[in-house]
Structures are given as C-alpha cells and as structure tokens.
Motif scaffolding. Structure first.
Motif, short mmCIF file in Angstrom:
data_model
loop_
_atom_site.label_atom_id
_atom_site.label_comp_id
_atom_site.label_asym_id
_atom_site.label_seq_id
_atom_site.Cartn_x
_atom_site.Cartn_y
_atom_site.Cartn_z
N ARG A 1 -12.37 -5.59 6.38
CA ARG A 1 -11.67 -5.32 5.13
C ARG A 1 -12.22 -6.14 3.98
O ARG A 1 -12.43 -5.64 2.88
CB ARG A 1 -10.18 -5.59 5.32
N GLY A 2 -12.44 -7.43 4.20
CA GLY A 2 -12.99 -8.27 3.13
C GLY A 2 -14.36 -7.80 2.69
O GLY A 2 -14.66 -7.73 1.49
N ALA A 3 -15.24 -7.48 3.67
CA ALA A 3 -16.58 -6.99 3.33
C ALA A 3 -16.52 -5.65 2.62
O ALA A 3 -17.31 -5.38 1.71
CB ALA A 3 -17.42 -6.89 4.60
N LEU A 4 -15.58 -4.78 3.03
CA LEU A 4 -15.44 -3.49 2.36
C LEU A 4 -14.98 -3.65 0.92
O LEU A 4 -15.41 -2.90 0.03
CB LEU A 4 -14.44 -2.62 3.14
N VAL A 5 -14.10 -4.62 0.68
CA VAL A 5 -13.66 -4.88 -0.69
C VAL A 5 -14.84 -5.33 -1.55
O VAL A 5 -15.02 -4.86 -2.67
CB VAL A 5 -12.54 -5.94 -0.71
N ILE A 6 -15.66 -6.23 -1.01
CA ILE A 6 -16.83 -6.71 -1.75
C ILE A 6 -17.79 -5.56 -2.04
O ILE A 6 -18.29 -5.39 -3.16
CB ILE A 6 -17.53 -7.83 -0.97
N TYR B 1 -11.00 -5.88 -10.67
CA TYR B 1 -9.95 -6.85 -10.35
C TYR B 1 -8.80 -6.20 -9.60
O TYR B 1 -8.27 -6.77 -8.63
CB TYR B 1 -9.43 -7.50 -11.64
N VAL B 2 -8.41 -4.99 -10.01
CA VAL B 2 -7.32 -4.28 -9.32
C VAL B 2 -7.73 -3.96 -7.89
O VAL B 2 -6.93 -4.13 -6.95
CB VAL B 2 -6.95 -3.00 -10.10
N VAL B 3 -8.96 -3.50 -7.70
CA VAL B 3 -9.44 -3.19 -6.35
C VAL B 3 -9.45 -4.45 -5.48
O VAL B 3 -9.03 -4.43 -4.32
CB VAL B 3 -10.84 -2.56 -6.41
N GLN B 4 -9.94 -5.56 -6.05
CA GLN B 4 -9.97 -6.81 -5.29
C GLN B 4 -8.56 -7.26 -4.94
O GLN B 4 -8.28 -7.68 -3.81
CB GLN B 4 -10.67 -7.89 -6.10
N LEU B 5 -7.64 -7.17 -5.90
CA LEU B 5 -6.27 -7.63 -5.67
C LEU B 5 -5.60 -6.81 -4.58
O LEU B 5 -4.99 -7.35 -3.64
CB LEU B 5 -5.48 -7.53 -6.97
N ARG B 6 -5.74 -5.49 -4.65
CA ARG B 6 -5.11 -4.63 -3.66
C ARG B 6 -5.79 -4.76 -2.30
O ARG B 6 -5.11 -4.78 -1.27
CB ARG B 6 -5.15 -3.18 -4.13
N GLY B 7 -7.10 -4.87 -2.31
CA GLY B 7 -7.82 -4.98 -1.03
C GLY B 7 -7.51 -6.28 -0.31
O GLY B 7 -7.26 -6.29 0.90
N MET B 8 -7.51 -7.39 -1.02
CA MET B 8 -7.21 -8.68 -0.41
C MET B 8 -5.75 -8.76 0.03
O MET B 8 -5.41 -9.40 1.02
CB MET B 8 -7.56 -9.81 -1.37
N ARG B 9 -4.86 -8.10 -0.71
CA ARG B 9 -3.45 -8.12 -0.33
C ARG B 9 -3.25 -7.40 0.99
O ARG B 9 -2.50 -7.83 1.85
CB ARG B 9 -2.60 -7.46 -1.43
N LYS B 10 -3.96 -6.27 1.17
CA LYS B 10 -3.86 -5.55 2.43
C LYS B 10 -4.49 -6.34 3.56
O LYS B 10 -4.04 -6.30 4.69
CB LYS B 10 -4.53 -4.19 2.30
N ALA B 11 -5.58 -7.07 3.22
CA ALA B 11 -6.25 -7.86 4.25
C ALA B 11 -5.36 -8.96 4.76
O ALA B 11 -5.38 -9.33 5.93
CB ALA B 11 -7.58 -8.43 3.71
N VAL B 12 -4.55 -9.56 3.85
CA VAL B 12 -3.63 -10.62 4.26
C VAL B 12 -2.49 -10.04 5.06
O VAL B 12 -2.07 -10.58 6.06
CB VAL B 12 -3.11 -11.36 3.01
#
Length: 305
Positions: free
Chosen positions: A223-228, A294-305
């Motif tokens: 998930r983290g790599a996909l967000v990046i 920023y929105v994509v990073q915020l949503r992606g990292m939130r799902k990852a957590v």
C-alpha cells in the motif's frame, strides 16, 4: 543545577556544546539548502513575481495583482487542456500501475525462468529518453510511412489511425505506459522484497493458497509503495509535455497548442511572448497537482494505517 561541562565551556569562553552542535548541523545542511534555494525556491518565487504583472504593447509592464489568476480560472483553453490530462490520468495511471503490480508479483513469485533478464527487460524502456521513445512510437503509428501502414499494405487491412484526433490520447497513453511501467514495477518489487518471509510461512501453515497470500499479505504490504507510485504518476500526468510536443512535429495539425497545460504554458511563453500569463498557468497547475497529490497521500496512508 548547571552541568560541569557547561560551566567549563563558559570558563573557557566557548559557547555551550548544544549551540556548537546546532551550528555544526547547519554547516552540513547549508550547501544543500543553498542549492535547493537556488534551483527550486528561486524559480518558484520568480514565477510568482511574474504572475503578478502584465506586459502590454501600450503601457508596458504593470502590476495587476490577482487578475492573471482570475483570467486563468475563466480560460476555456486552460480548462480544456486540464480536462484532457485529467482523463488521461484517470485511464492511463490505473492501467499502468495494474500492469506494474502484475509484473512485480510475477517476478517476486520466483517461478519465472530468467527472472533477472525479465526484470531488466521490463525496466529498460525507462532508460530510453522520452524524445527517442516518442519518435520511435510515432514512426510505428504512421499509416503512410510506419508499421501500421505496412501492416495495412501487407494484409490488405484498414487499421484505425493511432494518430487520429480520436485516438491520439490513447496513443500517448500507450507510449507513457511503455516508458514507465518498468519504473513502477521496480518500486513495487522493491517493497515486496522487504516483506518478512515468516508472514508467507504463517499463511501457508494456515492453508492459504498463492492467490490468498497475494490478496491478504502482499497487496497490503504494497500500500505504501502504491501510494508513492500513484503520486509520482499523478505528477507525471499533469506534467505531460514531451510526448504531445514531439508528436506535434510529426503532424502539426494533430496536437493543438493547448493540448496539455504544460504545452499551453510553453506556447504562451515562447510563441505568444506572454511570459506573465504563462507563469500564472504554471503556478495554477502546480497548486492543483500539489492538492491532488496531497489528498491521494492522505487517503492512501490513512488506509494503510
């Protein structure tokens, strides 16, 4: 209580150790900060400065404040180019990342013959300059002189023209996917290599098959790599310039001057001599890209957590 080291430093007339360390840290960071300010911050500041002015034949350069920004927000050509790259992003980025994910999973499975050769073959197009890649694909797309034309002539077919106005965006998407799928594959594959092997062993003990391991262990770990990779792809989509500008040289009537926001800003600056308005377009696109990333990073990292 004052420490002995602190009083000793004061007795010798030297500043405390903590202050000395802070200055030493800045000495190490200083060269990078200077280059960063010169190469990154200075051009942004100068662009913002240009966007606040307007140059006219009568009256010269005058301060106009936010007028250029209001003009951009009401510019149909800007929104037409933005809508085009937005469609490009929504279609091309998921396809590219899906292919990169499949390739990364295939290499990580260890069941491919010649894994090292396959990995470097997929990554190799990323090493090809964008200009060369676009010229190569542009030649193959040609119906009069290229591969499509040769196929039509050899087999008596009438294949659709990849450089037609209806297919040009899909053709550019194919070029970009060919260029960057290996780059994104390497990001995802690197993330898979750091997954704890004990997770796979535990899943196999629980009776999980390969598909279940991919869905429940590998993809969550990616998930983290996909967000990046998604953020990089979003930035690249909004910066789309090389491919349409090169294809424009093959057929000047094919790509308009406002085909993408970057191409629009380039045309304003170098063809229309509208440097102030061009800077404004670039800044507006930079802000939009930053917000979406920023929105994509915020949503992606939130799902990852």
């Amino acid at each position: 209580m004052v420490s002995v080291g602190h009083t000793h430093a004061q007795a010798l007339g030297r500043p405390p150790t903590s202050k000395r360390r802070s200055w030493i840290g800045w000495q190490f960071v200083g060269p990078f900060m200077a280059v960063f300010a010169l190469i990154f911050l200075a051009p942004i500041g100068y662009s913002i400065y240009l966007s606040l002015f307007r140059t006219q034949l009568i009256g010269g350069t005058a301060f106009v404040g936010a007028d250029n920004y209001l003009k951009v927000l009401q510019d149909p050509q800007f929104w037409s180019s933005f809508g085009r790259v937005a469609i490009f992003l929504v279609v091309q980025v998921p396809v590219m990342l899906f292919l990169a994910l499949l390739l990364a999973l295939a290499i990580d499975s260890g069941r491919l013959y010649g894994t090292a050769f396959f990995r470097i073959s997929v990554f190799l197009p990323y090493a090809v300059p964008a200009v060369v890649a676009t010229l190569m694909w542009g030649f193959m797309y040609g119906t009069q002189f290229g591969l499509v034309g040769n196929i039509n002539e050899a087999f008596g077919l009438s294949l659709p023209d990849p450089l037609s106005p209806d297919l040009i965006l899909a053709s550019i998407g194919n070029i970009v996917t060919w260029e960057f799928v290996g780059y994104n594959m390497l990001i995802l594959y690197s993330a898979l290599r750091v997954v704890n092997p004990s997770l796979y062993e535990a899943a196999e003990i629980d009776g999980a098959g390969q598909l279940r391991i991919i869905w429940s262990v590998k993809i969550p770990a990616l998930r983290g790599a996909l967000v990046i990779a998604t953020i990089f792809s979003i930035i690249g989509s909004f910066q789309l310039f090389n491919e349409p500008s090169i294809l424009k040289t093959l057929d000047p009537n094919l790509v308009t001057t406002y085909f993408t926001p970057n191409l629009y800003a380039y045309s304003l600056s170098f063809s229309g001599q509208q440097f102030n308005y061009s800077a404004t377009v670039a800044i507006v696109m930079g802000v939009i890209t930053m917000i979406i990333a920023y929105v994509v990073q915020l949503r992606g990292m939130r799902k990852a957590v």
